[in-house]
Write an enzyme that holds these catalytic residues in place. Structure first.
Site, short mmCIF file in Angstrom:
data_model
loop_
_atom_site.label_atom_id
_atom_site.label_comp_id
_atom_site.label_asym_id
_atom_site.label_seq_id
_atom_site.Cartn_x
_atom_site.Cartn_y
_atom_site.Cartn_z
NE ARG A 28 -4.26 1.81 0.82
CZ ARG A 28 -5.09 2.18 0.14
NH1 ARG A 28 -5.14 1.69 -1.09
NH2 ARG A 28 -5.97 2.89 0.61
CB SER A 58 -7.37 -0.32 1.28
OG SER A 58 -7.73 -0.93 0.24
CB SER A 59 -12.51 -1.41 0.28
OG SER A 59 -12.97 -0.19 1.26
CB THR A 69 -5.89 0.60 -6.63
OG1 THR A 69 -6.80 1.45 -6.92
CG2 THR A 69 -5.22 1.13 -5.38
CB THR A 73 -9.24 -0.72 -7.32
OG1 THR A 73 -9.15 0.28 -6.45
CG2 THR A 73 -8.39 -1.93 -6.60
CG ASN A 107 -8.33 6.36 -4.56
OD1 ASN A 107 -9.16 5.58 -4.61
ND2 ASN A 107 -8.42 7.40 -4.09
CG ASP A 113 -8.63 5.27 -0.37
OD1 ASP A 113 -9.49 5.99 -0.82
OD2 ASP A 113 -8.05 4.06 -0.93
N GLY A 132 -13.71 0.26 -4.91
CA GLY A 132 -13.75 1.17 -3.51
C GLY A 132 -14.67 0.38 -2.64
N1 GLY Z 1 -8.51 2.84 -3.22
C1 GLY Z 1 -9.37 2.08 -3.05
C2 GLY Z 1 -9.17 1.20 -1.78
O1 GLY Z 1 -8.01 1.17 -1.40
O2 GLY Z 1 -10.02 0.45 -1.49
#
Ligand code: GLY
Length: 562
Positions: free
Chosen positions: A97, A443-444, A390, A372, A392, A414, A465
């Site tokens: 990340r 993040s998701s 991603t 993503t 984003n 985010d 997202g």
């Molecule tokens: N940017 C989308 C996520 O990290 O969930």
């Protein structure tokens, strides 16, 4: 107004049935499978496996190939999460990340009166976090790769240097972004060399090919030092960004223990914080254990009502408790405690929707951009890799590093840019995810692998997202509870609730007209989501040991294998 939209939706959902079949079979292969968002990237991965590379080799090659052929989310200027299950059952997870630059601070997107400067965290140079992808790939290869690094980067170099044909969808996206590419790039990028792109046009990315060549020849140093770093830092200076040489040098991916949970016959192996995806997925699947989803039927009134109510409660938890564990004490054990999770449904009513305001826990998280990309890989030895990566939002910050030809992420968006501040959707973010130097933003992303009775069963994940989590949840239930094929489970219409705003985003055909009406009468505000929810990539191990690839028809996604 909301009522009018809902009734229009209900009408359309009666007449507009989902044309994608729930019983379709995807590509079935004997030994190996790669599913990605782009046919050329899937083919790159499959070719690495044909040459004897393992799933991690293929994952590295696919990551670089996607940075070329799928530039709206594939990247070297972004980050991601990877979950691995080896053929012997051992598991691992890599967090690559992005991180906030050292000069970042919690109020960096506020004016001197504390007012949020809209867009600053979303577009342009200041929106970029320190990219993690190249370090992630180097670490993944060093720990698990088998083919030489150079061989894994080479296919992407060739695609960028020799050019590739744009799909209709990619041409359209490039045209849509043209204004922003001009606005945010003092130096004209390749992507605007034509006024309008068409399907079949060849896109050459010479500067990106040169950057990839440096990465091929020098590994990590080809990106975080030398020419590429000079170009990136110069780009920051040109556009008012803050990523420095020191930030690049300091960037490190992190190997983490995957999150695991055993639910009925299945073991779920997924991503821990700083992604919220794994925690939320495990909570959702734990709740599903106690309800007769199979008997209720796929997206039936009872099933949809229950799932929406479960999502409402899980997303409330997500908002309050999740952030980068190096900066915030995430109560992981408590959140994953089965008794706690099940207690969240004590006020569940079968007859009516719960008011989100009445669900305790968190402050809502900021809305996330629905972009993503996810890819899933199984190699002939049975090693499996699940990767979500991603920039984003689509094309990230819209900023190209001049001379280096790659896009920068807008991942700073985010973070909660101002804890407690409602954004345009009326959502506000929590302390757990406030900006701090070096911190990873929440993040998701939910790269996931499932075992059934101790054997590899499914590799799955999605883009989208905040809808990533509910997309992966529904696909898993479609297979495990409803017996759909991998392809059928991905084809199936989806809905999504995230506590706040208190509405249910719904794809066409996700629920029938009568079910939609009855959900509405229970108090669920259905809102149509025309662009679709999520785009997933999955692989299912069939009872005879063959592999079924599920490629999402919502995109250009494709399965390849042998
Ligand atoms: N940017 C989308 C996520 O990290 O969930």
């Amino acid at each position: 107004m909301l009522k009018k939209i809902a009734f229009l939706f209900l009408f359309l959902s009666v007449v507009g049935c989902n044309s994608r079949s729930l019983t379709d079979r995807g590509l079935v292969t004997e030994k190996a499978m790669v599913v990605t968002a782009h046919p050329l990237a899937s083919e790159v991965g499959a070719e690495i496996l044909r040459r004897g590379g393992n799933a991690m080799d293929a994952a590295v090659a696919v990551q670089f190939a996607l940075a070329v052929v799928y530039p709206d989310a594939g990247n070297i200027g972004g980050g991601g999460f990877l979950v691995l299950r080896q053929q012997d059952g051992s598991i691992d997870a890599l967090d690559y990340r992005e991180r906030a630059p050292a000069a970042a601070h919690r109020d960096m997107y506020l004016d001197k009166n504390g007012k949020v400067l809209e867009n600053l965290s979303f577009k342009g140079h200041l929106a970029a976090g320190v990219p993690g992808t190249v370090d992630g790939m180097v670490q993944a290869h060093a720990k698990y790769g088998s083919l030489p690094w150079q061989e894994l980067v080479q296919p992407a170099i060739e695609l960028a240097a020799n050019g590739f044909a744009l799909t209709q969808k990619e041409a359209k996206k490039l045209n849509q972004q043209r204004k922003d590419f001009i606005k945010y790039n003092p130096v004209k990028p390749t992507f605007i060399l034509r006024d309008k792109w068409h399907e079949g046009d060849t896109l050459y990315l010479k500067h990106l090919a040169q950057t990839l060549t440096r990465i091929r020849d020098k590994g990590r140093a080809g990106f975080y030092e030398g020419t590429t770093a000079d170009m990136l830092v110069a780009e920051m200076k040109r556009g008012g960004g803050i990523i420095s040489y020191e930030d690049l040098k300091a960037y490190q991916s992190v190997w983490r223990a995957p999150l695991t949970a055993t639910l009925r016959d299945y073991k779920v192996i997924t991503m821990p914080p700083p992604s919220s995806g794994g925690v939320a997925l495990v909570q959702l699947l734990t709740l599903a254990e106690d309800y007769p989803l199979k008997i209720w039927g796929w997206n039936s009134l009872q099933a949809a009502h229950f799932m929406i109510e479960a999502e409402r409660r899980v997303y409330a938890d997500r908002a309050k408790h999740l952030g980068d564990p190096a900066y915030y004490k995430v109560p992981l054990q408590a959140l994953l405690d089965s008794a706690y999770i099940k207690s969240r449904m004590k006020d569940f009513s079968e007859s009516e929707a719960t008011d989100s305001d009445a669900v305790s826990a968190g402050i809502p998280a900021p809305a996330e951009s629905p972009n993503t990309t996810h890819y899933s890989i199984v190699d002939p030895q049975g090693n499996a890799v699940s990767v979500t990566t991603t920039l984003n939002s689509s094309f990230g910050a819209k900023v190209f590093v001049a001379g280096a030809g790659f896009l920068l992420n807008n991942e700073m968006n985010d973070f909660s840019i101002k804890p407690g501040y409602p954004n345009t959707y009326g959502l506000v973010g929590g302390e757990a995810n406030a900006i701090a130097p070096g911190k990873r933003m929440l993040s998701s992303m939910t790269p996931t692998i499932l075992e059934k009775e101790g054997e590899l069963y499914m590799v799955v994940g999605s883009m989208g997202g905040s809808t990533i989590i509910t997309t992966v949840y529904q696909i898993i239930l479609n297979v495990t509870a409803h017996g759909h094929s991998m392809q059928g489970a991905i084809n199936a219409g989806r809905f999504h609730h995230q506590w706040k705003p208190d509405w249910v985003l719904t794809e066409w055909g996700a629920v029938g007209g009568v079910t939609g009406l009855r959900l509405w009468l229970k108090g669920h505000k259905l809102v149509p989501k025309t662009g679709g929810i999520g785009r997933a990539a999955g692989i299912l191990v069939l009872p005879d040991g063959k592999l079924e690839g599920g490629a999402d028809p919502r995109g250009d996604d494709a399965a390849a294998g042998f």
